[in-house]
Design a protein around this motif. Sequence first.
Motif, PDB file in Angstrom:
ATOM      1  N   LEU A  59       0.814  -1.217   0.000  1.00  0.00           N
ATOM      2  CA  LEU A  59       0.000   0.000   0.000  1.00  0.00           C
ATOM      3  C   LEU A  59       0.854   1.277   0.000  1.00  0.00           C
ATOM      4  N   LEU A  60       2.029   1.193   0.644  1.00  0.00           N
ATOM      5  CA  LEU A  60       2.868   2.383   0.767  1.00  0.00           C
ATOM      6  C   LEU A  60       3.861   2.549  -0.391  1.00  0.00           C
ATOM      7  N   LYS A  61       3.794   1.627  -1.352  1.00  0.00           N
ATOM      8  CA  LYS A  61       4.759   1.641  -2.464  1.00  0.00           C
ATOM      9  C   LYS A  61       4.783   2.996  -3.178  1.00  0.00           C
ATOM     10  N   ASN A  62       3.598   3.538  -3.437  1.00  0.00           N
ATOM     11  CA  ASN A  62       3.538   4.800  -4.189  1.00  0.00           C
ATOM     12  C   ASN A  62       3.245   6.012  -3.310  1.00  0.00           C
ATOM     13  N   ILE A  63       3.417   5.850  -2.025  1.00  0.00           N
ATOM     14  CA  ILE A  63       3.173   6.987  -1.119  1.00  0.00           C
ATOM     15  C   ILE A  63       4.519   7.619  -0.758  1.00  0.00           C
ATOM     16  N   ASN A  64       4.749   8.807  -1.265  1.00  0.00           N
ATOM     17  CA  ASN A  64       6.011   9.488  -0.952  1.00  0.00           C
ATOM     18  C   ASN A  64       5.806  10.812  -0.233  1.00  0.00           C
ATOM     19  N   THR A  65       4.785  11.565  -0.678  1.00  0.00           N
ATOM     20  CA  THR A  65       4.513  12.842  -0.016  1.00  0.00           C
ATOM     21  C   THR A  65       3.003  12.955   0.255  1.00  0.00           C
ATOM     22  N   ALA A  66       2.620  14.056   0.891  1.00  0.00           N
ATOM     23  CA  ALA A  66       1.195  14.279   1.192  1.00  0.00           C
ATOM     24  C   ALA A  66       0.344  14.305  -0.078  1.00  0.00           C
ATOM     25  N   LYS A  67       0.983  14.669  -1.211  1.00  0.00           N
ATOM     26  CA  LYS A  67       0.263  14.754  -2.500  1.00  0.00           C
ATOM     27  C   LYS A  67      -0.293  13.409  -2.946  1.00  0.00           C
ATOM     28  N   ASP A  68       0.292  12.332  -2.455  1.00  0.00           N
ATOM     29  CA  ASP A  68      -0.126  10.990  -2.886  1.00  0.00           C
ATOM     30  C   ASP A  68      -1.392  10.511  -2.180  1.00  0.00           C
ATOM     31  N   PHE A  69      -1.897  11.308  -1.237  1.00  0.00           N
ATOM     32  CA  PHE A  69      -3.163  10.960  -0.576  1.00  0.00           C
ATOM     33  C   PHE A  69      -4.300  11.752  -1.222  1.00  0.00           C
ATOM     34  N   ALA A  70      -5.466  11.103  -1.313  1.00  0.00           N
ATOM     35  CA  ALA A  70      -6.620  11.794  -1.900  1.00  0.00           C
ATOM     36  C   ALA A  70      -7.341  12.636  -0.859  1.00  0.00           C
ATOM     37  N   LEU A  71      -7.177  12.271   0.404  1.00  0.00           N
ATOM     38  CA  LEU A  71      -7.888  12.966   1.488  1.00  0.00           C
ATOM     39  C   LEU A  71      -7.120  12.787   2.788  1.00  0.00           C
ATOM     40  N   LEU A  72      -7.101  13.850   3.583  1.00  0.00           N
ATOM     41  CA  LEU A  72      -6.512  13.759   4.924  1.00  0.00           C
ATOM     42  C   LEU A  72      -7.632  13.930   5.937  1.00  0.00           C
ATOM     43  N   ILE A  73      -7.692  12.986   6.876  1.00  0.00           N
ATOM     44  CA  ILE A  73      -8.661  13.101   7.974  1.00  0.00           C
ATOM     45  C   ILE A  73      -7.877  13.099   9.265  1.00  0.00           C
ATOM     46  N   THR A  74      -8.209  14.008  10.169  1.00  0.00           N
ATOM     47  CA  THR A  74      -7.660  13.886  11.519  1.00  0.00           C
ATOM     48  C   THR A  74      -8.827  13.850  12.501  1.00  0.00           C
ATOM     49  N   ILE A  75      -8.755  12.882  13.406  1.00  0.00           N
ATOM     50  CA  ILE A  75      -9.717  12.854  14.511  1.00  0.00           C
ATOM     51  C   ILE A  75      -8.874  13.241  15.714  1.00  0.00           C
ATOM     52  N   THR A  76      -9.089  14.452  16.194  1.00  0.00           N
ATOM     53  CA  THR A  76      -8.080  15.036  17.078  1.00  0.00           C
ATOM     54  C   THR A  76      -8.643  15.646  18.357  1.00  0.00           C
ATOM     55  N   ALA A  77      -7.839  15.524  19.417  1.00  0.00           N
ATOM     56  CA  ALA A  77      -8.223  16.100  20.706  1.00  0.00           C
ATOM     57  C   ALA A  77      -7.487  17.406  20.968  1.00  0.00           C
ATOM     58  N   GLY A  78      -6.724  17.899  20.012  1.00  0.00           N
ATOM     59  CA  GLY A  78      -6.033  19.179  20.241  1.00  0.00           C
ATOM     60  C   GLY A  78      -4.727  19.265  19.487  1.00  0.00           C
ATOM     61  N   THR A  79      -3.671  19.676  20.194  1.00  0.00           N
ATOM     62  CA  THR A  79      -2.360  19.895  19.554  1.00  0.00           C
ATOM     63  C   THR A  79      -1.430  18.723  19.854  1.00  0.00           C
ATOM     64  N   PRO A  80      -0.739  18.165  18.849  1.00  0.00           N
ATOM     65  CA  PRO A  80      -0.788  18.472  17.427  1.00  0.00           C
ATOM     66  C   PRO A  80      -2.045  17.916  16.773  1.00  0.00           C
ATOM     67  N   GLY A  81      -2.539  18.689  15.814  1.00  0.00           N
ATOM     68  CA  GLY A  81      -3.783  18.292  15.152  1.00  0.00           C
ATOM     69  C   GLY A  81      -4.087  19.220  13.995  1.00  0.00           C
ATOM     70  N   VAL A  82      -5.243  19.856  14.068  1.00  0.00           N
ATOM     71  CA  VAL A  82      -5.778  20.606  12.927  1.00  0.00           C
ATOM     72  C   VAL A  82      -4.806  21.664  12.388  1.00  0.00           C
ATOM     73  N   GLU A  83      -4.316  22.539  13.270  1.00  0.00           N
ATOM     74  CA  GLU A  83      -3.523  23.663  12.775  1.00  0.00           C
ATOM     75  C   GLU A  83      -2.197  23.203  12.169  1.00  0.00           C
ATOM     76  N   GLU A  84      -1.615  22.156  12.767  1.00  0.00           N
ATOM     77  CA  GLU A  84      -0.342  21.621  12.254  1.00  0.00           C
ATOM     78  C   GLU A  84      -0.545  21.042  10.846  1.00  0.00           C
ATOM     79  N   TYR A  85      -1.635  20.300  10.659  1.00  0.00           N
ATOM     80  CA  TYR A  85      -1.907  19.730   9.328  1.00  0.00           C
ATOM     81  C   TYR A  85      -2.227  20.837   8.323  1.00  0.00           C
ATOM     82  N   LEU A  86      -2.956  21.865   8.786  1.00  0.00           N
ATOM     83  CA  LEU A  86      -3.284  22.969   7.872  1.00  0.00           C
ATOM     84  C   LEU A  86      -2.005  23.622   7.348  1.00  0.00           C
TER      85      LEU A  86
END
Lengths: 281, 214
Positions: free
Chosen positions: A162-189
């Motif tokens: 599954l990770l063969k073609n995953i090199n950068t964030a661009k290789d994902f179609a969607l990013l989901i975070t289920i987060t309770a705080g920091t690090p979380g939303v702002e860091e990914y943004l």
Amino acid sequence: MSSLEKLEKIDRRIVYLILIIVVAAVLLRPIGLPIPISASTKKYYDAINSLPPGSVVALGVDFDAGALPELGPMLEATLKMLFNSDKKFVIFSLWSGGPAVSTIYLNKLKDLIESSGKKYGEDYVLLPYIAGGETAAAALAKDFKNTVKNDYYGTSVDKIPLLKNINTAKDFALLITITAGTPGVEEYLRQWVSPFGIKFCVGALGVSAPNYMPYYTSGQIYGMIQGSRGAAEYELLIGSPSTAASSMDALSAGHIVTIVFILLGNIVFVLRKYSRKEVKS
Amino acid sequence: MSSTFLNKELPIILIFATGVIMIASYFVSAPEIYLDPLASNLSQAASLVAAYATILGIVTLAIIHINHVVKRTKGQWIYSIVALALALLMIVVGFIGELGTHPYFIWLYQYPLIALDTTIYSLLAFYIVSAAFRAFKVRSVEALILVVAGIFVMLMNAPVGAAIWSGFPTIGNWIMSVPNSSGFRGFIIGAAIGAIAIGLRVLLGKEKGVLGRS
């Protein structure tokens, strides 16, 4: 001491007792109030649903034991939706407790995983905790496989199909975070969304959701599940009502108790103010 | 080499060089000078340092609690023994088999730890109700606006709100999307400008706090 004074100085244990009794009563005898679906939860659902078959989703499980009652149902419902879909996903965590939480839910959904025919390593993968907060998020986005050398079970990432073609964030179609705080939303943004333009969805604690609203209204966050209420809506959307949906009546009862106490506190406050004025005059 | 160079000038040079590389790699792509791999390596190095900092945290915590036990600190040393014993238990069980994946470790996490953690978190509900009764008083116009907005947002969040009146979710959503969003946006922009200012001061060596007390 007047009755108003007594009411104002009510023992806090009585307040606690009233809350326990009301919430417990509603949990034991649910009312079954309808749960309307909010636009932000619908968009979270649509973001996953509209992905082309075979798309790879990055799922950040960025919380630990303390936030499990509120965020656990969101994670469970998200996993259910992903396992029932034709999408692939990579689970990772910027929180030390994240992998253990993910393992608990993967164990819980064992039957679903078997019936869905999804294979570990080909359709989904669990990565270990990645230390470093925002720096770790940046490192993952720029060079995914060099930041995480092995999966959670110690297998080298080079041996995971599954990770063969995953090199950068661009290789994902969607990013989901289920987060309770920091690090979380702002860091990914800052490290994933702005530089790589990836679509971003969030599962947030009810108390954190107002902080993320500016990003949601600006479109930087595409869809957002807000607290237990959002989790209940999402469970209904995927057709699998579970823990969150069943706790909605208790949530309503808790909110009503709080509002009643706020109003009662203010009525006592105003009456005492007038009675003091009358004594003075 | 003088101690001033080692203690002050060299760290500032390193901070400046690292900062410039990271900022440049965020805004420009320059494969000719290997900017991206360089920034990526620096990020990974920072991630490693953070991982070691976790070990440092465990050691510091252990030292503090061992000191309490040795000195028999009143009202504390028994709890320190419990904390040390349980931390040791989690570490030992975590090392069985593949790191942190053994069913015993997952059981310890799933049952005792989650139950304890969620209990502590859930206590907030009681404190919030009690505090709301005592402190949420309409002493001014601003307090009145706060109370009314709070009630609307609470009724928006709970299904009972829509059952009482369909306007509660509509008004609650408007409060969240318009006044709340604009207020938070102001905070975020202000904090970001502050962070840029502090970042520039650190890069230029004007902020000495990062260098420690010496």
